[in-house]
Motif scaffolding. Structure first.
Motif, PDB file in Angstrom:
ATOM      1  N   ASN A 409      -3.447   2.672  -9.973  1.00 41.42           N
ATOM      2  CA  ASN A 409      -4.516   2.926  -8.999  1.00 41.42           C
ATOM      3  C   ASN A 409      -5.229   1.617  -8.676  1.00 41.42           C
ATOM      4  N   PRO A 410      -4.828   0.947  -7.588  1.00 42.08           N
ATOM      5  CA  PRO A 410      -5.409  -0.369  -7.285  1.00 42.08           C
ATOM      6  C   PRO A 410      -6.927  -0.345  -7.120  1.00 42.08           C
ATOM      7  N   THR A 411      -7.505   0.817  -6.771  1.00 41.71           N
ATOM      8  CA  THR A 411      -8.971   0.861  -6.644  1.00 41.71           C
ATOM      9  C   THR A 411      -9.660   0.639  -7.995  1.00 41.71           C
ATOM     10  N   LEU A 441       1.838   4.411  -6.393  1.00 37.39           N
ATOM     11  CA  LEU A 441       0.419   4.058  -6.261  1.00 37.39           C
ATOM     12  C   LEU A 441      -0.373   5.285  -5.807  1.00 37.39           C
ATOM     13  N   SER A 443      -4.752   6.820  -5.218  1.00 38.43           N
ATOM     14  CA  SER A 443      -6.148   6.417  -5.061  1.00 38.43           C
ATOM     15  C   SER A 443      -6.998   6.802  -6.264  1.00 38.43           C
ATOM     16  N   ASN A 455      -5.507   0.611  -0.667  1.00 37.78           N
ATOM     17  CA  ASN A 455      -4.772   0.393  -1.911  1.00 37.78           C
ATOM     18  C   ASN A 455      -3.657  -0.638  -1.745  1.00 37.78           C
ATOM     19  N   TYR A 479       4.506   3.251  -2.354  1.00 38.19           N
ATOM     20  CA  TYR A 479       3.837   4.360  -1.662  1.00 38.19           C
ATOM     21  C   TYR A 479       4.814   5.334  -1.010  1.00 38.19           C
TER      22      TYR A 479
END
Ligand SMILES: [Zn+2]
Length: 547
Positions: A409-411, A441, A443, A455, A479
């Motif tokens: 989760n890049p956030t 990936l 959120s 993201n 994704y």
């Protein structure tokens, strides 16, 4: 001269040709296919919900029949429909949350929360609720006593915005029917003081119990946030969603999705914590689910929470947390419980999703997996590691061998220049790909999901650790094809290939080349799910024409 047989044959051939003509073709696109055999194409043909052909403009135009709709993409980038691989939706507090300063990080202080609750308690009303952040979550005071002092007669619920922890007072415990001698749920803890009295904490598997008991959720109400989220997702080109079904029964979510009637494909990762009387009960709940599901909805899982997170400091780490030399976090399950979870998963046909965040909990999981079955058996199972923050450089090879799929989760990534401590998550990303660990990936949105393009920006810049950044192409693959693999549906969707589901997004800009800071503004102009147009931006009409 035609014999009757020849006439029948000719008619049959004509029908076949008519049937085979695609109902929709998209030409003049820059198609990122995610198919290594043909990475780029100009055009696609769609029939019966599938891509029937992928090729050049000339090849695809030649397939169009009189009834075929032809869309000119104006040279824009088309991608496989995006797949949100980890989101929670529909968390509700029993009353509108009090305004809290500092959310989400660092969140309100204890003094700010107690003052706000005291003020709210002076006005008439029932439940008092608030979202809290790390400062309150890490504060070890007896919160039941503290809240009782400012709101003795009103039920109070403080809820970590990231899940994992909740705090209640005596009136709330009474209202939701939690007796002093309540047993801990599987994978969760009711906090107690030195005398054994409940101290108001509800952690992990217990943390969603107060809100679900306070206001039993109704499908008609929940359908609203689900429908809103689905609309935003359609505008972002998201065609599939992996829903982490936290705090809700499977039946409630199924009823909600049936009412919401959203266009996307949903995979519900059913949720075990706090909701099942036994470990086997998590799978029994899936067996008991109705066989007829809403359109485009499937059930998989279950998902188990093996530890907490660094936010409340309950993820089980190799090193102690800063300022707490005797605390490394904790496991939510005993060895016997974890063994039963893993052994049951091996016997069952479903996939399994595991929230595992701490480095020591990750070590423990991988060691137990290796002790129970050969790596090939685990590889077949394709265990999902949600977040994967505890996979360090020295466990990468083990993760690859066991075939786990990491949903990152890049956030969650720290901002550039943030000070790092040993217990801070490592968030490996490029190293996972380089080690051969499949990734997807998501959120990790709770009350609010995040744009896939935000993201993709975070994953491909990774300001705090640029060496771990993915290329734009790698992020887009995660994704699409990566997320389809993560739900074991790579033979059905995730790539633009003949025979796969016609899930597609035609994007407002070229996300592979625009400046990074422009990425979050990306929109889909045309979103297809199984070949159906589920979103079409009027801006596309300028380049679309019927031929
Ligand atoms: Zn999550």
């Amino acid at each position: 001269m035609h014999s009757p047989q020849a006439a029948v044959l000719t008619f049959a051939l004509l029908c076949k040709v008519a049937v085979a003509a695609p109902h929709l073709v998209i030409v003049n696109a820059d198609v990122f296919t995610a198919d290594p055999a043909r990475p780029r194409a100009q055009a696609v043909a769609i029939e019966d919900g599938l891509f029937s052909a992928v090729g050049t403009n000339a090849e695809i135009r030649a397939l169009a029949g009189p009834a075929t709709r032809v869309i000119d993409a104006g040279g824009r980038l088309a991608t496989p429909g995006l797949i949100e691989a980890h989101v929670h939706l529909g968390s509700v507090l029993p009353s509108p949350p009090l305004a809290m300063p500092g959310l989400h990080f660092p969140g309100p202080t204890a003094e700010q929360v107690l003052a706000a609750v005291a003020a709210a308690a002076k006005a008439p009303g029932d439940w008092i609720s608030a979202w809290i952040g790390p400062i309150v979550a890490r504060d070890q005071r007896n919160w039941r006593v503290a809240l009782d002092a400012v709101a003795p007669d009103r039920p109070v619920l403080l809820r970590g915005f990231w899940g994992h922890t909740a705090i209640v007072n005596s009136a709330a415990l009474k209202r939701i029917g939690i007796p002093e001698d309540v047993a801990d749920p599987i994978g969760g803890q009711w906090g107690r003081d030195a005398s054994g009295r409940l101290d108001g904490r509800a952690d992990e598997g217990a943390s969603s119990i107060p809100e679900t008991r306070a206001t039993p959720p109704e499908p008609a109400k929940l359908a609203v946030p689900f429908r809103d989220a689905a609309q935003r997702y359609a505008r972002w080109g998201v065609t599939s969603i992996h829903l982490m079904n936290s705090g809700k029964s499977l039946q409630l979510t199924l009823d909600t999705l049936a009412l919401a009637n959203t266009p996307q494909k949903w995979t519900i990762y059913s949720w075990a914590p706090g909701a099942v009387p036994s470990i086997a009960g998590a799978w029994a709940g899936m067996d008991a689910a109705p066989k007829r599901l809403p359109q485009r909805v499937r059930i998989d899982g279950p998902k188990w929470m093996l530890d907490g997170t660094p936010i409340e400091q309950n993820a089980l780490q190799r090193e102690p947390y800063a300022g707490r030399p005797d605390w490394r976090g904790r496991s939510n399950h005993s060895d016997a419980q974890l063994r039963e979870i893993l052994q049951t998963a091996l016997r069952r046909p479903e996939q399994m999703a595991l929230h595992v965040v701490g480095s020591a909990e990750t070590d423990r999981l991988f060691a137990m997996m290796e002790s129970l079955a050969p790596a090939a058996a685990w590889k077949e199972k394709r265990v999902r590691v949600e977040h994967g923050d505890g996979i360090l450089a020295d466990t990468l090879a083990q993760a690859a061998r066991l075939g786990v799929v990491v949903i990152q989760n890049p956030t969650h990534f720290p901002p550039a220049g943030a000070p790092r401590r040993p217990t801070d998550p490592h968030f490996l990303l490029k190293s996972l790909v380089s080690a051969g660990v499949p990734i997807a990936l998501g959120s990790d949105g709770g009350s609010e999901e995040a744009s896939p393009f935000l993201n993709i920006m975070l994953a491909s810049t990774y300001a705090a650790s640029p060496g771990e950044a993915l290329s734009r192409e790698q992020a887009l693959l995660a994704y699409t094809a990566g997320a389809a693999y993560a739900e074991r549906h790579e033979r059905r969707k995730g790539r633009v290939m003949a025979g796969l589901a016609a899930d597609l997004a035609l994007l407002s800009q070229d996300i592979l080349t625009v400046p990074s800071q422009a990425l979050p503004a990306t929109r889909s102009l045309l979103t297809l799910v199984d070949g159906d147009i589920v979103f079409e931006d009027p801006a596309l009409s300028g380049t679309a024409r019927l031929e």
